[in-house]
Design a protein around this motif. Structure first.
Motif, mmCIF file in Angstrom:
data_model
loop_
_atom_site.group_PDB
_atom_site.id
_atom_site.type_symbol
_atom_site.label_atom_id
_atom_site.label_comp_id
_atom_site.label_asym_id
_atom_site.label_seq_id
_atom_site.Cartn_x
_atom_site.Cartn_y
_atom_site.Cartn_z
ATOM 1 N N GLY A 43 0.821 -1.194 0.000
ATOM 2 C CA GLY A 43 0.000 0.000 0.000
ATOM 3 C C GLY A 43 0.862 1.254 0.000
ATOM 4 O O GLY A 43 2.048 1.239 0.365
ATOM 5 N N VAL A 44 0.261 2.377 -0.382
ATOM 6 C CA VAL A 44 0.994 3.630 -0.563
ATOM 7 C C VAL A 44 1.556 4.148 0.753
ATOM 8 O O VAL A 44 2.716 4.575 0.833
ATOM 9 N N ASP A 45 0.745 4.137 1.819
ATOM 10 C CA ASP A 45 1.212 4.675 3.105
ATOM 11 C C ASP A 45 2.403 3.888 3.628
ATOM 12 O O ASP A 45 3.400 4.465 4.108
ATOM 13 N N ALA A 46 2.338 2.571 3.573
ATOM 14 C CA ALA A 46 3.450 1.750 4.048
ATOM 15 C C ALA A 46 4.691 1.975 3.189
ATOM 16 O O ALA A 46 5.822 2.011 3.702
ATOM 17 N N ALA A 47 4.490 2.147 1.873
ATOM 18 C CA ALA A 47 5.626 2.404 0.985
ATOM 19 C C ALA A 47 6.306 3.716 1.345
ATOM 20 O O ALA A 47 7.541 3.830 1.325
ATOM 21 N N ARG A 48 5.495 4.731 1.675
ATOM 22 C CA ARG A 48 6.070 6.027 2.061
ATOM 23 C C ARG A 48 6.893 5.883 3.337
ATOM 24 O O ARG A 48 7.998 6.420 3.440
ATOM 25 N N ARG A 49 6.353 5.138 4.325
ATOM 26 C CA ARG A 49 7.088 4.969 5.581
ATOM 27 C C ARG A 49 8.367 4.156 5.371
ATOM 28 O O ARG A 49 9.397 4.447 5.978
ATOM 29 N N LEU A 50 8.310 3.168 4.509
ATOM 30 C CA LEU A 50 9.509 2.386 4.212
ATOM 31 C C LEU A 50 10.566 3.264 3.512
ATOM 32 O O LEU A 50 11.773 3.131 3.768
ATOM 33 N N ALA A 51 10.105 4.149 2.636
ATOM 34 C CA ALA A 51 11.040 5.065 1.968
ATOM 35 C C ALA A 51 11.699 6.002 2.974
ATOM 36 O O ALA A 51 12.903 6.290 2.888
ATOM 37 N N GLU A 52 10.918 6.501 3.930
ATOM 38 C CA GLU A 52 11.484 7.359 4.974
ATOM 39 C C GLU A 52 12.506 6.593 5.813
ATOM 40 O O GLU A 52 13.540 7.141 6.215
ATOM 41 N N ALA A 53 12.215 5.302 6.078
ATOM 42 C CA ALA A 53 13.169 4.481 6.826
ATOM 43 C C ALA A 53 14.465 4.303 6.032
ATOM 44 O O ALA A 53 15.568 4.305 6.603
ATOM 45 N N GLU A 54 14.342 4.149 4.699
ATOM 46 C CA GLU A 54 15.539 4.038 3.862
ATOM 47 C C GLU A 54 16.368 5.316 3.938
ATOM 48 O O GLU A 54 17.602 5.281 4.016
ATOM 49 N N ASP A 55 15.695 6.478 3.892
ATOM 50 C CA ASP A 55 16.404 7.762 3.997
ATOM 51 C C ASP A 55 17.135 7.859 5.335
ATOM 52 O O ASP A 55 18.279 8.343 5.398
ATOM 53 N N MET A 56 16.462 7.420 6.404
ATOM 54 C CA MET A 56 17.098 7.464 7.714
ATOM 55 C C MET A 56 18.308 6.530 7.759
ATOM 56 O O MET A 56 19.359 6.864 8.305
ATOM 57 N N ALA A 57 18.177 5.331 7.147
ATOM 58 C CA ALA A 57 19.297 4.388 7.115
ATOM 59 C C ALA A 57 20.480 4.978 6.361
ATOM 60 O O ALA A 57 21.642 4.823 6.770
ATOM 61 N N ASP A 58 20.211 5.686 5.253
ATOM 62 C CA ASP A 58 21.286 6.348 4.510
ATOM 63 C C ASP A 58 21.969 7.405 5.363
ATOM 64 O O ASP A 58 23.196 7.547 5.348
ATOM 65 N N ALA A 59 21.159 8.166 6.113
ATOM 66 C CA ALA A 59 21.723 9.214 6.964
ATOM 67 C C ALA A 59 22.585 8.632 8.073
ATOM 68 O O ALA A 59 23.659 9.157 8.390
ATOM 69 N N VAL A 60 22.124 7.532 8.666
ATOM 70 C CA VAL A 60 22.910 6.879 9.716
ATOM 71 C C VAL A 60 24.221 6.353 9.144
ATOM 72 O O VAL A 60 25.302 6.522 9.741
ATOM 73 N N ALA A 61 24.163 5.715 7.978
ATOM 74 C CA ALA A 61 25.380 5.192 7.351
ATOM 75 C C ALA A 61 26.381 6.311 7.087
ATOM 76 O O ALA A 61 27.584 6.160 7.306
ATOM 77 N N ALA A 62 25.882 7.460 6.612
ATOM 78 C CA ALA A 62 26.778 8.592 6.342
ATOM 79 C C ALA A 62 27.382 9.136 7.630
ATOM 80 O O ALA A 62 28.549 9.531 7.671
ATOM 81 N N GLU A 63 26.576 9.138 8.693
ATOM 82 C CA GLU A 63 27.053 9.694 9.958
ATOM 83 C C GLU A 63 28.134 8.835 10.596
ATOM 84 O O GLU A 63 29.071 9.352 11.208
ATOM 85 N N ILE A 64 28.042 7.517 10.456
ATOM 86 C CA ILE A 64 28.981 6.642 11.143
ATOM 87 C C ILE A 64 30.177 6.274 10.279
ATOM 88 O O ILE A 64 31.100 5.614 10.754
ATOM 89 N N THR A 65 30.195 6.704 9.020
ATOM 90 C CA THR A 65 31.347 6.445 8.158
ATOM 91 C C THR A 65 32.366 7.554 8.347
ATOM 92 O O THR A 65 32.053 8.725 8.148
ATOM 93 N N SER A 66 33.572 7.194 8.724
ATOM 94 C CA SER A 66 34.588 8.195 9.035
ATOM 95 C C SER A 66 35.081 8.885 7.770
ATOM 96 O O SER A 66 34.971 8.360 6.654
ATOM 97 N N ASP A 67 35.658 10.077 7.950
ATOM 98 C CA ASP A 67 36.228 10.812 6.827
ATOM 99 C C ASP A 67 37.360 10.018 6.179
ATOM 100 O O ASP A 67 37.532 10.053 4.952
ATOM 101 N N ASN A 68 38.152 9.311 7.005
ATOM 102 C CA ASN A 68 39.240 8.507 6.454
ATOM 103 C C ASN A 68 38.709 7.426 5.524
ATOM 104 O O ASN A 68 39.292 7.149 4.473
ATOM 105 N N THR A 69 37.597 6.792 5.915
ATOM 106 C CA THR A 69 37.010 5.747 5.084
ATOM 107 C C THR A 69 36.494 6.323 3.772
ATOM 108 O O THR A 69 36.713 5.746 2.698
ATOM 109 N N LEU A 70 35.824 7.471 3.840
ATOM 110 C CA LEU A 70 35.331 8.107 2.623
ATOM 111 C C LEU A 70 36.479 8.482 1.707
ATOM 112 O O LEU A 70 36.395 8.337 0.478
ATOM 113 N N ASP A 71 37.573 8.949 2.290
ATOM 114 C CA ASP A 71 38.751 9.316 1.506
ATOM 115 C C ASP A 71 39.333 8.083 0.813
ATOM 116 O O ASP A 71 39.717 8.125 -0.355
#
Length: 372
Positions: A43-71
């Motif tokens: 359903g559309v509502d669940a898909a929207r919430r799952l998409a928001e969870a994906e965005d949050m997961a991306d943000a967490v991954a970016a936050e915990i990845t060190s600058d050295n690793t990105l380099d």
């Protein structure tokens, strides 16, 4: 042959973002397709919430990845692009053959000067490139990656059999005699006091270069029995720790006394604002003794090398020498692996920690001694 994209990147580093527009578009397209599948299934509502969870997961991954690793990821992707240009292979293809060829190319001629990388560097680049390919929507199977690693191991053995040893090898570890030499060679200046505190405390909590650089004044607390160093910039969950450093029996190389003397002198010479809890614990100083701000990881590494050279140690220390030294010296003095791991921020039974537990010439600490 240099591609137009590579030429632009070499002239203007900001062109990297332009070069990766295709990657961004591909990721957005795949995300939209995923959301549409979720909508059909849940359903559309669940898909929207799952998409928001994906965005949050991306943000967490970016936050915990060190600058050295990105380099590292960015450097490795540049190596991959050079390989693809040299061989005519597509950048966005992570097949078994492409990965094995990548490994062989790096060992043979992958460096900018046309020589081969050390196997350890090849391993790092391979790992990072697989991550980069997957981030760009390329499917890389675990079996294909494993085959590339098998090829790397086999080719590395052939290099050894041919008598070819690449890379700098493991850095030399700091030892007690070296600490004494460092303490005696530090001049009676704020810079000398800073250098002594950096090395003596760093040795006792097995510091990486980024750890002392990340310390604030409030992260190092005096305790009746010594210091408590709150390391909050570690690479893993194990390296975030409260390391306890006791007063040493020898005042000349006591880390607690050295730290106290340095911080006291810093405030006396440059004012009470440097006693603030959010100020850098270790400050950079120019040749005239002026504070330039907090030390960064690179400046810590350079300082340790300079300090050891001034002290006349036989082989100059690197940014990892204090970390190796704590593991080695503690092991020789009978400390068990778990105690060493907790102090230095390793996982218990860490392979890297075990590798750091150097055993001198192999006679005093020998597995076969006294068995017959």
């Amino acid at each position: 042959m240099t591609t137009m994209t590579e030429t632009r990147t070499a002239v203007n580093p900001t062109a990297v973002a332009v070069a990766d527009e295709t990657t961004v578009d591909l990721a957005a397209t795949e995300r939209q397709a995923l959301i549409e599948r979720w909508a059909v299934r849940h359903g559309v509502d669940a898909a929207r919430r799952l998409a928001e969870a994906e965005d949050m997961a991306d943000a967490v991954a970016a936050e915990i990845t060190s600058d050295n690793t990105l380099d590292t990821y960015a450097k490795s992707w540049r190596v991959w692009r050079r390989f693809c240009t040299a061989t005519g292979l597509p950048e966005r293809e992570g097949s078994r053959g492409a990965l094995v060829a990548f490994v062989a190319w790096m060992l043979r001629e992958g460096r900018q000067n046309g020589t081969g990388y050390a196997p350890s560097s090849v391993s790092t680049h391979l790992t990072a490139v697989v991550v980069g390919l997957r981030e760009r929507g390329v499917k890389v199977s675990g079996d294909d990656q494993a085959e590339a690693r098998t090829a790397l191991e086999g080719l590395a053995v052939k290099l050894l059999l041919a008598g070819e040893r690449r890379g700098r090898g493991q850095a030399v570890g700091a030892d007690i005699d070296g600490l004494r030499a460092v303490a005696r060679a530090c001049p009676d200046t704020l810079t000398g006091d800073r250098d002594k505190a950096l090395v003596l405390t760093g040795f006792h909590y097995a510091s990486r270069s980024q750890e002392p650089a990340g310390l604030l004044a409030d992260d190092v607390a005096l305790h009746p029995r010594g210091l408590v160093v709150a390391v909050l910039t570690g690479k893993t969950k194990h390296s975030v720790r409260n390391a306890k450093i006791r007063y040493a029996d020898d005042p000349e190389i006591c880390p607690v006394r050295a730290w106290t003397a340095y911080r006291t002198r810093l405030v006396v010479e440059h004012g009470p604002r440097w006693a603030g809890p959010s100020t850098p614990a270790l400050v950079g100083l120019d040749r005239w003794g002026h504070v330039t701000g907090g030390m960064g990881p690179d400046s810590v590494t350079r300082a340790i090398k300079r300090i050891s050279q001034r002290a006349g140690v036989s082989i100059a220390w690197t940014g990892h020498s204090l970390r190796i030294g704590l593991a080695s010296v503690a092991r020789r003095n009978g400390r068990d692996g778990i105690t060493i791991a907790e102090q230095g921020g390793w996982a218990r039974h860490s392979r890297s920690m075990l590798g750091y537990m150097q055993r001198g010439d192999g006679w005093d600490d020998n597995a076969s001694a006294g068995l017959a």
